[in-house]
Design a protein around this motif. Sequence first.
Motif, PDB file in Angstrom:
ATOM      1  N   ASN A 189       0.643  -1.132   0.204  1.00 41.69           N
ATOM      2  CA  ASN A 189       0.023  -0.125   0.396  1.00 41.69           C
ATOM      3  C   ASN A 189       0.784   0.853   0.349  1.00 41.69           C
ATOM      4  N   LYS A 190       2.035   1.105   0.255  1.00 38.23           N
ATOM      5  CA  LYS A 190       2.498   2.428   0.980  1.00 38.23           C
ATOM      6  C   LYS A 190       3.507   2.686  -0.781  1.00 38.23           C
ATOM      7  N   PHE A 191       3.924   1.579  -0.329  1.00 37.70           N
ATOM      8  CA  PHE A 191       5.166   1.880  -1.742  1.00 37.70           C
ATOM      9  C   PHE A 191       4.061   2.043  -3.283  1.00 37.70           C
ATOM     10  N   SER A 192       2.942   1.424  -3.263  1.00 40.80           N
ATOM     11  CA  SER A 192       2.014   2.079  -4.354  1.00 40.80           C
ATOM     12  C   SER A 192       1.803   3.473  -4.845  1.00 40.80           C
ATOM     13  N   VAL A 193       1.623   4.091  -3.074  1.00 37.38           N
ATOM     14  CA  VAL A 193       1.258   5.292  -2.901  1.00 37.38           C
ATOM     15  C   VAL A 193       2.522   6.357  -3.558  1.00 37.38           C
ATOM     16  N   ASP A 194       3.408   6.151  -2.865  1.00 39.53           N
ATOM     17  CA  ASP A 194       4.820   6.621  -3.569  1.00 39.53           C
ATOM     18  C   ASP A 194       5.328   6.374  -4.819  1.00 39.53           C
ATOM     19  N   PHE A 195       5.170   5.266  -5.750  1.00 42.87           N
ATOM     20  CA  PHE A 195       5.322   5.284  -6.754  1.00 42.87           C
ATOM     21  C   PHE A 195       4.195   5.713  -8.738  1.00 42.87           C
ATOM     22  N   LYS A 196       3.338   5.884  -7.745  1.00 40.56           N
ATOM     23  CA  LYS A 196       2.230   6.833  -8.480  1.00 40.56           C
ATOM     24  C   LYS A 196       2.880   7.723  -8.810  1.00 40.56           C
ATOM     25  N   LYS A 197       2.741   8.470  -7.312  1.00 41.38           N
ATOM     26  CA  LYS A 197       3.676  10.143  -7.211  1.00 41.38           C
ATOM     27  C   LYS A 197       5.110   9.822  -8.447  1.00 41.38           C
ATOM     28  N   VAL A 198       6.139   9.335  -8.133  1.00 37.77           N
ATOM     29  CA  VAL A 198       7.171   9.114  -9.184  1.00 37.77           C
ATOM     30  C   VAL A 198       6.762   9.320 -10.490  1.00 37.77           C
ATOM     31  N   ASP A 199       5.614   7.956 -11.006  1.00 40.31           N
ATOM     32  CA  ASP A 199       5.013   7.773 -12.559  1.00 40.31           C
ATOM     33  C   ASP A 199       4.764   9.326 -13.279  1.00 40.31           C
ATOM     34  N   SER A 200       4.187  10.057 -12.125  1.00 42.65           N
ATOM     35  CA  SER A 200       3.977  11.061 -12.501  1.00 42.65           C
ATOM     36  C   SER A 200       4.679  12.541 -12.679  1.00 42.65           C
ATOM     37  N   MET A 201       5.998  12.317 -12.330  1.00 46.28           N
ATOM     38  CA  MET A 201       6.940  13.494 -12.628  1.00 46.28           C
ATOM     39  C   MET A 201       8.319  13.531 -14.174  1.00 46.28           C
ATOM     40  N   LYS A 202       8.778  14.051 -14.342  1.00 44.37           N
ATOM     41  CA  LYS A 202       9.158  14.142 -15.269  1.00 44.37           C
ATOM     42  C   LYS A 202      10.313  13.953 -15.516  1.00 44.37           C
ATOM     43  N   LYS A 203      10.189  12.312 -16.691  1.00 45.00           N
ATOM     44  CA  LYS A 203      10.784  11.383 -17.404  1.00 45.00           C
ATOM     45  C   LYS A 203      12.735  12.211 -18.022  1.00 45.00           C
ATOM     46  N   ARG A 204      13.192  11.466 -17.839  1.00 42.72           N
ATOM     47  CA  ARG A 204      14.805  11.518 -18.534  1.00 42.72           C
ATOM     48  C   ARG A 204      14.964   9.828 -19.798  1.00 42.72           C
ATOM     49  N   GLU A 205      15.595  10.318 -20.485  1.00 41.97           N
ATOM     50  CA  GLU A 205      16.321   8.647 -21.281  1.00 41.97           C
ATOM     51  C   GLU A 205      17.120   8.298 -20.316  1.00 41.97           C
ATOM     52  N   PRO A 206      16.932   6.857 -19.850  1.00 44.53           N
ATOM     53  CA  PRO A 206      17.750   6.263 -19.249  1.00 44.53           C
ATOM     54  C   PRO A 206      19.425   6.620 -18.931  1.00 44.53           C
ATOM     55  N   SER A 207      19.815   6.772 -17.717  1.00 44.63           N
ATOM     56  CA  SER A 207      21.214   7.119 -18.042  1.00 44.63           C
ATOM     57  C   SER A 207      22.108   5.289 -17.847  1.00 44.63           C
ATOM     58  N   LYS A 208      23.687   5.417 -17.922  1.00 42.94           N
ATOM     59  CA  LYS A 208      24.613   4.690 -17.920  1.00 42.94           C
ATOM     60  C   LYS A 208      25.097   3.816 -16.179  1.00 42.94           C
ATOM     61  N   LEU A 209      24.198   4.523 -15.441  1.00 40.64           N
ATOM     62  CA  LEU A 209      23.911   4.342 -14.452  1.00 40.64           C
ATOM     63  C   LEU A 209      23.752   2.184 -14.105  1.00 40.64           C
ATOM     64  N   LYS A 210      24.718   1.647 -13.186  1.00 38.38           N
ATOM     65  CA  LYS A 210      24.001   0.301 -13.610  1.00 38.38           C
ATOM     66  C   LYS A 210      23.355   0.070 -11.557  1.00 38.38           C
ATOM     67  N   MET A 211      21.952  -0.390 -11.799  1.00 40.11           N
ATOM     68  CA  MET A 211      21.096  -0.542 -10.922  1.00 40.11           C
ATOM     69  C   MET A 211      21.215  -1.490  -9.618  1.00 40.11           C
ATOM     70  N   ASP A 212      21.365  -1.954  -8.921  1.00 39.14           N
ATOM     71  CA  ASP A 212      21.805  -3.116  -8.177  1.00 39.14           C
ATOM     72  C   ASP A 212      20.224  -3.043  -7.311  1.00 39.14           C
ATOM     73  N   LEU A 213      19.412  -2.452  -7.447  1.00 36.76           N
ATOM     74  CA  LEU A 213      17.901  -2.460  -6.164  1.00 36.76           C
ATOM     75  C   LEU A 213      17.046  -2.516  -6.883  1.00 36.76           C
ATOM     76  N   MET A 214      16.320  -3.982  -6.976  1.00 34.16           N
ATOM     77  CA  MET A 214      14.893  -3.306  -7.861  1.00 34.16           C
ATOM     78  C   MET A 214      13.896  -3.762  -7.598  1.00 34.16           C
ATOM     79  N   ILE A 215      12.283  -2.962  -7.520  1.00 33.19           N
ATOM     80  CA  ILE A 215      10.776  -3.205  -7.016  1.00 33.19           C
ATOM     81  C   ILE A 215      10.398  -3.501  -8.342  1.00 33.19           C
ATOM     82  N   LYS A 216       9.394  -3.850  -8.316  1.00 30.58           N
ATOM     83  CA  LYS A 216       8.305  -4.683  -8.578  1.00 30.58           C
ATOM     84  C   LYS A 216       7.012  -4.507  -8.701  1.00 30.58           C
TER      85      LYS A 216
END
Length: 351
Positions: A265-292
């Motif tokens: 419930n908490k992440f669903s609310v927070d990431f809906k806000k993330v989805d509404s923010m301004k986007k950019r092209e993906p960088s070359k950063l190598k991510m190591d943490l993922m939430i689905k």
Amino acid sequence: MKKLSIIMCGIFTILSVSTFSSFSQSNKIGVYASGKAETDLIVASSMANSMNARLYTTKGYSRNVLTEKDQIETLYVVGGPDSVPEEELKQLPVKKIVRVSGKDRYQTSIAAYKLLEGKTKEGKRVNIVSGIKLEDSVSASTSGVPTILLDIRSKDNIKEVSNLLAGKELVVVGGPMSVPDDLLAQLKAKRISGRDRYETSKAFYDEYNKDRTLAISADSRIRPTVMKANEEYLKGNGLVLKEFNLYLNGQKGYFPVYQCEKYYNKFSVDFKKVDSMKKREPSKLKMDLMIKIDGRRYEFLMRSIMDTNNPVDKEIAVRIDGREEVVLDKNDTLTESISQSFREIYMESTK
């Protein structure tokens, strides 16, 4: 940094179909099954719900430990001695034990159905699930409808089930990979399924539990989902399975089952806000943490999201579905909310 590892959290009688004419919680009855036997648990859950009884599992597999304060007088044990040894049952604080079992998982489900036949408020309705592919069919355990496991490889079992359930309203839970279309037609059954276990769960709720308050399980494993389904059913709630997983360096982890709904419930609310923010092209950063969350992937650098005061990382980049990124301000309340949730999960896993 420590590796993130998230751990999900007598008297014996012969079975008699005429034991009860109806079921109510005042009967002080319970249902018991092995925590290792997922097929028995699915049958036991729908059986417990039909009886308005609490579901228990063998020691070490459930938070629902059967004790004297439960005041259980009659305990229905789903599965044979190989699943639930008699020595274990003799130690339980109950007056009467009724074992519900057959020579295999399929005959055990038939024995459970015969005990319930004519005694549930659902009347003629029966759930049919594959005894082999269980991911979708766990949805059947969320209702108070008797559930029968079908051996799709056995003509004898199919014939027996067809004859036993003639004239009943049959519902196959799961897609053609579980029960093929030709077999569905042979059974004269209706199918409830979706693209995956999550869509199947929602479709089942909409069809048979929509008169109940919606509850969520963000744990996709069978045993904890089945146990939660019983807990929610007795509260008058219908359960829907939501997708919610976390990965570190590609390794999947599990949340403690009692925390799943909270963080979903908490992440669903927070990431809906993330989805509404301004986007950019993906960088070359190598991510190591993922939430689905419900099919949508959000990736981070773990050090940046776990420690927002880290001066090395000037920004927190969130990669969405591998296609675009959002940059979070370290001083923003949304960033702190997301970071705090991850820190809580980490602390939970390293206690």
